[in-house]
Design a protein around this motif. Sequence first.
Motif, PDB file in Angstrom:
ATOM      1  N   ARG A   1      60.098 -33.513  -8.235  1.00 58.06           N
ATOM      2  CA  ARG A   1      60.788 -32.333  -7.708  1.00 58.06           C
ATOM      3  C   ARG A   1      60.651 -32.124  -6.212  1.00 58.06           C
ATOM      4  O   ARG A   1      61.432 -31.386  -5.620  1.00 58.06           O
ATOM      5  N   PHE A   2      59.633 -32.728  -5.613  1.00 55.91           N
ATOM      6  CA  PHE A   2      59.413 -32.449  -4.194  1.00 55.91           C
ATOM      7  C   PHE A   2      59.653 -33.691  -3.335  1.00 55.91           C
ATOM      8  O   PHE A   2      60.591 -33.737  -2.548  1.00 55.91           O
ATOM      9  N   TYR A   3      58.815 -34.733  -3.530  1.00 58.45           N
ATOM     10  CA  TYR A   3      58.936 -35.902  -2.645  1.00 58.45           C
ATOM     11  C   TYR A   3      60.314 -36.549  -2.758  1.00 58.45           C
ATOM     12  O   TYR A   3      60.810 -37.143  -1.811  1.00 58.45           O
ATOM     13  N   ASN A   4      60.946 -36.437  -3.946  1.00 58.84           N
ATOM     14  CA  ASN A   4      62.260 -37.042  -4.122  1.00 58.84           C
ATOM     15  C   ASN A   4      63.390 -36.015  -4.119  1.00 58.84           C
ATOM     16  O   ASN A   4      64.507 -36.316  -4.515  1.00 58.84           O
ATOM     17  N   HIS A   5      63.084 -34.802  -3.679  1.00 58.08           N
ATOM     18  CA  HIS A   5      64.122 -33.770  -3.588  1.00 58.08           C
ATOM     19  C   HIS A   5      65.105 -34.138  -2.459  1.00 58.08           C
ATOM     20  O   HIS A   5      64.683 -34.641  -1.424  1.00 58.08           O
ATOM     21  N   PRO A   6      66.387 -33.870  -2.670  1.00 60.77           N
ATOM     22  CA  PRO A   6      67.369 -34.208  -1.622  1.00 60.77           C
ATOM     23  C   PRO A   6      67.007 -33.645  -0.237  1.00 60.77           C
ATOM     24  O   PRO A   6      67.242 -34.320   0.770  1.00 60.77           O
ATOM     25  N   ASN A   7      66.417 -32.444  -0.186  1.00 59.46           N
ATOM     26  CA  ASN A   7      66.008 -31.876   1.125  1.00 59.46           C
ATOM     27  C   ASN A   7      65.061 -32.807   1.867  1.00 59.46           C
ATOM     28  O   ASN A   7      65.098 -32.912   3.088  1.00 59.46           O
ATOM     29  N   VAL A   8      64.139 -33.413   1.121  1.00 58.36           N
ATOM     30  CA  VAL A   8      63.131 -34.276   1.728  1.00 58.36           C
ATOM     31  C   VAL A   8      63.700 -35.675   1.903  1.00 58.36           C
ATOM     32  O   VAL A   8      63.613 -36.285   2.969  1.00 58.36           O
ATOM     33  N   ARG A   9      64.355 -36.200   0.862  1.00 60.70           N
ATOM     34  CA  ARG A   9      64.820 -37.580   0.857  1.00 60.70           C
ATOM     35  C   ARG A   9      65.923 -37.838   1.882  1.00 60.70           C
ATOM     36  O   ARG A   9      65.996 -38.923   2.447  1.00 60.70           O
ATOM     37  N   SER A  10      66.795 -36.842   2.118  1.00 65.93           N
ATOM     38  CA  SER A  10      67.915 -37.118   3.027  1.00 65.93           C
ATOM     39  C   SER A  10      67.382 -37.479   4.410  1.00 65.93           C
ATOM     40  O   SER A  10      67.839 -38.436   5.029  1.00 65.93           O
ATOM     41  N   GLU A  11      66.398 -36.736   4.902  1.00 66.65           N
ATOM     42  CA  GLU A  11      65.820 -37.047   6.210  1.00 66.65           C
ATOM     43  C   GLU A  11      65.027 -38.345   6.169  1.00 66.65           C
ATOM     44  O   GLU A  11      65.174 -39.202   7.033  1.00 66.65           O
ATOM     45  N   THR A  12      64.145 -38.481   5.159  1.00 67.49           N
ATOM     46  CA  THR A  12      63.262 -39.648   5.157  1.00 67.49           C
ATOM     47  C   THR A  12      64.058 -40.937   4.930  1.00 67.49           C
ATOM     48  O   THR A  12      63.759 -41.958   5.541  1.00 67.49           O
ATOM     49  N   ALA A  13      65.097 -40.883   4.089  1.00 69.93           N
ATOM     50  CA  ALA A  13      65.884 -42.098   3.847  1.00 69.93           C
ATOM     51  C   ALA A  13      66.608 -42.525   5.126  1.00 69.93           C
ATOM     52  O   ALA A  13      66.683 -43.707   5.445  1.00 69.93           O
ATOM     53  N   LYS A  14      67.098 -41.542   5.852  1.00 68.37           N
ATOM     54  CA  LYS A  14      67.783 -41.850   7.116  1.00 68.37           C
ATOM     55  C   LYS A  14      66.827 -42.564   8.073  1.00 68.37           C
ATOM     56  O   LYS A  14      67.159 -43.572   8.678  1.00 68.37           O
ATOM     57  N   TRP A  15      65.594 -42.031   8.141  1.00 69.36           N
ATOM     58  CA  TRP A  15      64.644 -42.610   9.090  1.00 69.36           C
ATOM     59  C   TRP A  15      64.060 -43.930   8.608  1.00 69.36           C
ATOM     60  O   TRP A  15      63.667 -44.772   9.417  1.00 69.36           O
ATOM     61  N   GLN A  16      64.059 -44.106   7.298  1.00 71.23           N
ATOM     62  CA  GLN A  16      63.644 -45.395   6.749  1.00 71.23           C
ATOM     63  C   GLN A  16      64.581 -46.499   7.258  1.00 71.23           C
ATOM     64  O   GLN A  16      64.144 -47.534   7.751  1.00 71.23           O
ATOM     65  N   ALA A  17      65.878 -46.245   7.158  1.00 69.03           N
ATOM     66  CA  ALA A  17      66.869 -47.224   7.613  1.00 69.03           C
ATOM     67  C   ALA A  17      66.743 -47.447   9.119  1.00 69.03           C
ATOM     68  O   ALA A  17      66.813 -48.576   9.604  1.00 69.03           O
ATOM     69  N   ARG A  18      66.504 -46.361   9.858  1.00 70.81           N
ATOM     70  CA  ARG A  18      66.454 -46.488  11.318  1.00 70.81           C
ATOM     71  C   ARG A  18      65.203 -47.234  11.794  1.00 70.81           C
ATOM     72  O   ARG A  18      65.242 -47.936  12.794  1.00 70.81           O
ATOM     73  N   LEU A  19      64.094 -47.050  11.063  1.00 70.49           N
ATOM     74  CA  LEU A  19      62.878 -47.800  11.447  1.00 70.49           C
ATOM     75  C   LEU A  19      63.086 -49.290  11.282  1.00 70.49           C
ATOM     76  O   LEU A  19      62.648 -50.096  12.110  1.00 70.49           O
ATOM     77  N   LYS A  20      63.770 -49.677  10.200  1.00 70.02           N
ATOM     78  CA  LYS A  20      64.063 -51.103   9.987  1.00 70.02           C
ATOM     79  C   LYS A  20      64.966 -51.629  11.093  1.00 70.02           C
ATOM     80  O   LYS A  20      64.773 -52.731  11.599  1.00 70.02           O
ATOM     81  N   GLU A  21      65.944 -50.817  11.455  1.00 66.90           N
ATOM     82  CA  GLU A  21      66.863 -51.189  12.528  1.00 66.90           C
ATOM     83  C   GLU A  21      66.092 -51.402  13.836  1.00 66.90           C
ATOM     84  O   GLU A  21      66.304 -52.384  14.553  1.00 66.90           O
TER      85      GLU A  21
END
Length: 382
Positions: free
Chosen positions: A309-329
């Motif tokens: 409910r928290f770590y995978n909540h869209p509020n949290v995941r939308s930001e972290t997923a974006k930055w996950q992709a950007r760190l790889k980039e």
Amino acid sequence: MRKREELEAHLEAALAPCAVRGRDSRGRRVPEDEPPYRGRFQRDRDRIVHCTAFRRLEYKTQVFVSVMEGDHFRTRLTHTMEVTQIARTAARALGLNEDLVEALALAHDLGHGPFGHSGEDALDEVMKDQGGFNHNTQGLRIVDLLERRYAAFPGLNLSYETREGFTKNLGPAGRARHGFGAESVSLEVQLVGHADEIAYDTHDIEDGLVSGTLDERDLGGVALWSETLAEVLREHPELKADHRLRWRSVVRRLIRRLTGDLLAETERRLAEQRIGSLSDVRACAKELVGFGEPTRRAKAELERFLHARFYNHPNVRSETAKWQARLKELFNAYLAEPARLPADHRRRIDAEGETLPRVACDYVSGMTDRFAEQTWGEVCGG
Ligand code: MG
């Protein structure tokens, strides 16, 4: 002025027989004279607090991406301080070495990259053919190699017992690979791992509720929460009308409950295994610090809830997923164009026999959230 030997003797006389004692330390990688008025683990603590990686914890994500989401949630620095206080309290109650526990707790998250566990996953993925990335082994790299503050040695040259904190999840083979004995870790190391769990389980609920990401009604199905809430409301029915104070009261009582259980169960295990010395601890394959079985199960239920409910909540995941992709980039941009790495990092490829991916990973993982954001913009043209 009391001398170090006197101070250590005074403090350590009060310790349990199974605690780590400064005078028995396995020492530092580069031998040094110890200071006249500080114990060796106090010195380790001071070195940790004064290092660059420690200061950067202030701007690294715990759960929420710190630069974007507001000022009142935990960062890695405030989380680290909470872990330290819980661990010190428990160490004193068990007669363990409080100075060592303090150093271990202050250092325990030094190896985290930007953007929390999502950042760690991103770096692990891009480093998979190079030995991967993990915040514990990275913490050891930081204190052994990457911090540059002393002319006589790289890193912070911490004591064996403090460095050992980074090996707690490695297993015997992993420990041996990093030059540690195959035996079990100290009670002090075991304790800090559990203090970390108490801190994040409880404060993540609070941050989740305060941010509106978690709904208190959903927590009703989590036994640890609902039982503790019922206790609080029995004593203070007026808190039904004050949600902020109600949440804080439950969180505080949960910390007390979990810590109390940890102390009681640890004492029980020490007696059951007849642990009478540090050598007994090192020789015991079972974990000696831990929660009683009912609490362990209740805690696991709470952690499953937080994951879902928290770590995978869209509020949290939308930001972290974006930055996950950007760190790889960002990492890939340094591989494609190593000249973009700062000169003092590039130099380590030749001078220290490091690979380009490892140096790029060290550099990116050392970044704070906001520095990663700025650098990604500059390098990747965002
Ligand atoms: Mg932690």
